[in-house]
Design a protein around this motif. Structure first.
Motif, PDB file in Angstrom:
ATOM      1  N   MET A 108      10.618  70.640 -20.216  1.00 56.57           N
ATOM      2  CA  MET A 108      11.667  70.278 -21.154  1.00 56.57           C
ATOM      3  C   MET A 108      12.924  69.857 -20.377  1.00 56.57           C
ATOM      4  SD  MET A 108      12.927  72.516 -24.339  1.00 56.57           S
ATOM      5  CE  MET A 108      13.960  71.797 -25.549  1.00 56.57           C
ATOM      6  N   LYS A 109      13.511  68.760 -20.805  1.00 62.37           N
ATOM      7  CA  LYS A 109      14.698  68.234 -20.133  1.00 62.37           C
ATOM      8  C   LYS A 109      15.936  69.026 -20.537  1.00 62.37           C
ATOM      9  CE  LYS A 109      12.975  63.517 -20.263  1.00 62.37           C
ATOM     10  NZ  LYS A 109      13.236  62.189 -20.816  1.00 62.37           N
ATOM     11  N   GLU A 110      16.841  69.180 -19.565  1.00 58.32           N
ATOM     12  CA  GLU A 110      18.118  69.843 -19.843  1.00 58.32           C
ATOM     13  C   GLU A 110      18.951  68.976 -20.780  1.00 58.32           C
ATOM     14  OE1 GLU A 110      22.186  71.136 -17.494  1.00 58.32           O
ATOM     15  OE2 GLU A 110      20.368  70.796 -16.337  1.00 58.32           O
ATOM     16  N   LYS A 111      19.535  69.596 -21.800  1.00 62.35           N
ATOM     17  CA  LYS A 111      20.385  68.898 -22.764  1.00 62.35           C
ATOM     18  C   LYS A 111      21.810  68.854 -22.232  1.00 62.35           C
ATOM     19  CE  LYS A 111      21.924  67.474 -26.877  1.00 62.35           C
ATOM     20  NZ  LYS A 111      22.012  66.047 -27.054  1.00 62.35           N
ATOM     21  N   ILE A 112      22.401  67.671 -22.227  1.00 64.46           N
ATOM     22  CA  ILE A 112      23.815  67.503 -21.892  1.00 64.46           C
ATOM     23  C   ILE A 112      24.523  67.178 -23.196  1.00 64.46           C
ATOM     24  CG2 ILE A 112      25.510  66.143 -20.618  1.00 64.46           C
ATOM     25  CD1 ILE A 112      23.373  65.739 -18.459  1.00 64.46           C
ATOM     26  N   SER A 113      25.449  68.025 -23.586  1.00 60.55           N
ATOM     27  CA  SER A 113      26.083  67.864 -24.899  1.00 60.55           C
ATOM     28  C   SER A 113      27.129  66.758 -24.922  1.00 60.55           C
ATOM     29  CB  SER A 113      26.698  69.184 -25.366  1.00 60.55           C
ATOM     30  OG  SER A 113      27.680  69.618 -24.446  1.00 60.55           O
ATOM     31  N   GLN A 114      27.754  66.475 -23.789  1.00 66.77           N
ATOM     32  CA  GLN A 114      28.755  65.416 -23.737  1.00 66.77           C
ATOM     33  C   GLN A 114      28.061  64.049 -23.708  1.00 66.77           C
ATOM     34  OE1 GLN A 114      28.543  67.918 -21.494  1.00 66.77           O
ATOM     35  NE2 GLN A 114      30.557  68.689 -20.944  1.00 66.77           N
ATOM     36  N   VAL A 115      28.804  63.029 -24.081  1.00 72.20           N
ATOM     37  CA  VAL A 115      28.336  61.654 -23.967  1.00 72.20           C
ATOM     38  C   VAL A 115      28.703  61.163 -22.566  1.00 72.20           C
ATOM     39  CG1 VAL A 115      28.577  59.299 -24.848  1.00 72.20           C
ATOM     40  CG2 VAL A 115      28.607  61.238 -26.435  1.00 72.20           C
ATOM     41  N   ILE A 116      27.737  60.541 -21.885  1.00 74.81           N
ATOM     42  CA  ILE A 116      27.964  60.042 -20.533  1.00 74.81           C
ATOM     43  C   ILE A 116      28.303  58.552 -20.616  1.00 74.81           C
ATOM     44  CG2 ILE A 116      27.022  59.788 -18.202  1.00 74.81           C
ATOM     45  CD1 ILE A 116      26.926  62.664 -18.973  1.00 74.81           C
ATOM     46  N   VAL A 117      29.451  58.156 -20.071  1.00 76.44           N
ATOM     47  CA  VAL A 117      29.832  56.746 -20.018  1.00 76.44           C
ATOM     48  C   VAL A 117      29.235  56.148 -18.754  1.00 76.44           C
ATOM     49  CG1 VAL A 117      31.728  55.092 -19.857  1.00 76.44           C
ATOM     50  CG2 VAL A 117      31.963  57.118 -21.310  1.00 76.44           C
ATOM     51  N   VAL A 118      28.389  55.126 -18.943  1.00 74.45           N
ATOM     52  CA  VAL A 118      27.731  54.435 -17.833  1.00 74.45           C
ATOM     53  C   VAL A 118      27.994  52.939 -17.964  1.00 74.45           C
ATOM     54  CG1 VAL A 118      25.937  56.197 -17.555  1.00 74.45           C
ATOM     55  CG2 VAL A 118      25.538  54.251 -19.095  1.00 74.45           C
ATOM     56  N   GLU A 119      27.587  52.183 -16.947  1.00 73.54           N
ATOM     57  CA  GLU A 119      27.849  50.750 -16.966  1.00 73.54           C
ATOM     58  C   GLU A 119      26.778  49.947 -17.695  1.00 73.54           C
ATOM     59  OE1 GLU A 119      29.444  49.065 -13.280  1.00 73.54           O
ATOM     60  OE2 GLU A 119      29.741  51.135 -12.616  1.00 73.54           O
ATOM     61  N   GLY A 120      25.526  50.382 -17.673  1.00 71.97           N
ATOM     62  CA  GLY A 120      24.490  49.551 -18.289  1.00 71.97           C
ATOM     63  C   GLY A 120      23.206  50.270 -18.619  1.00 71.97           C
ATOM     64  N   ARG A 121      22.228  49.474 -19.082  1.00 66.25           N
ATOM     65  CA  ARG A 121      20.932  50.004 -19.545  1.00 66.25           C
ATOM     66  C   ARG A 121      20.161  50.738 -18.456  1.00 66.25           C
ATOM     67  NH1 ARG A 121      19.493  44.467 -22.136  1.00 66.25           N
ATOM     68  NH2 ARG A 121      19.051  44.214 -19.954  1.00 66.25           N
TER      69      ARG A 121
END
Length: 95
Positions: A1-14
């Motif tokens: 099971m993958k760890e859940k990150i509750s925050q939204v991650i700002v990234v540059e692209g797909r």
């Protein structure tokens, strides 16, 4: 099971979204590279108010520019970093 990150991650692209989702249960906001604008900043502000935001951009000129723009508008965002040598693609073609 993958760890859940509750925050939204700002990234540059797909590609960044795809790589993060391989390892984590996470939502991302893609800036489409350096094309970030006032509308993006407003959306990121709203996401930050609702869920919290972590800025995770490339350690290059455009990534640092995006990070500075977000940090100036939203000083309380969190940051994640890769060292430059860790961010280099393993092959000559991106990826």
């Amino acid at each position: 099971m993958k760890e859940k990150i509750s925050q939204v991650i700002v990234v540059e692209g797909r590609d960044d979204t795809a790589n993060l989702k391989r390892y984590f249960d996470v939502e991302t906001y893609e800036t489409r590279g350096s094309a970030i604008n006032d509308q993006d900043i407003a959306r990121i502000q709203r996401l930050h108010e609702l869920h919290g935001v972590i800025v995770f951009t490339d350690p290059d000129f455009n990534g640092e520019r995006i990070r500075r723009m977000i940090m100036t508008a939203i000083p309380t965002v969190q940051h994640a970093f890769l060292k430059r040598d860790e961010a280099v693609p393993k092959s000559k073609t991106k990826g």
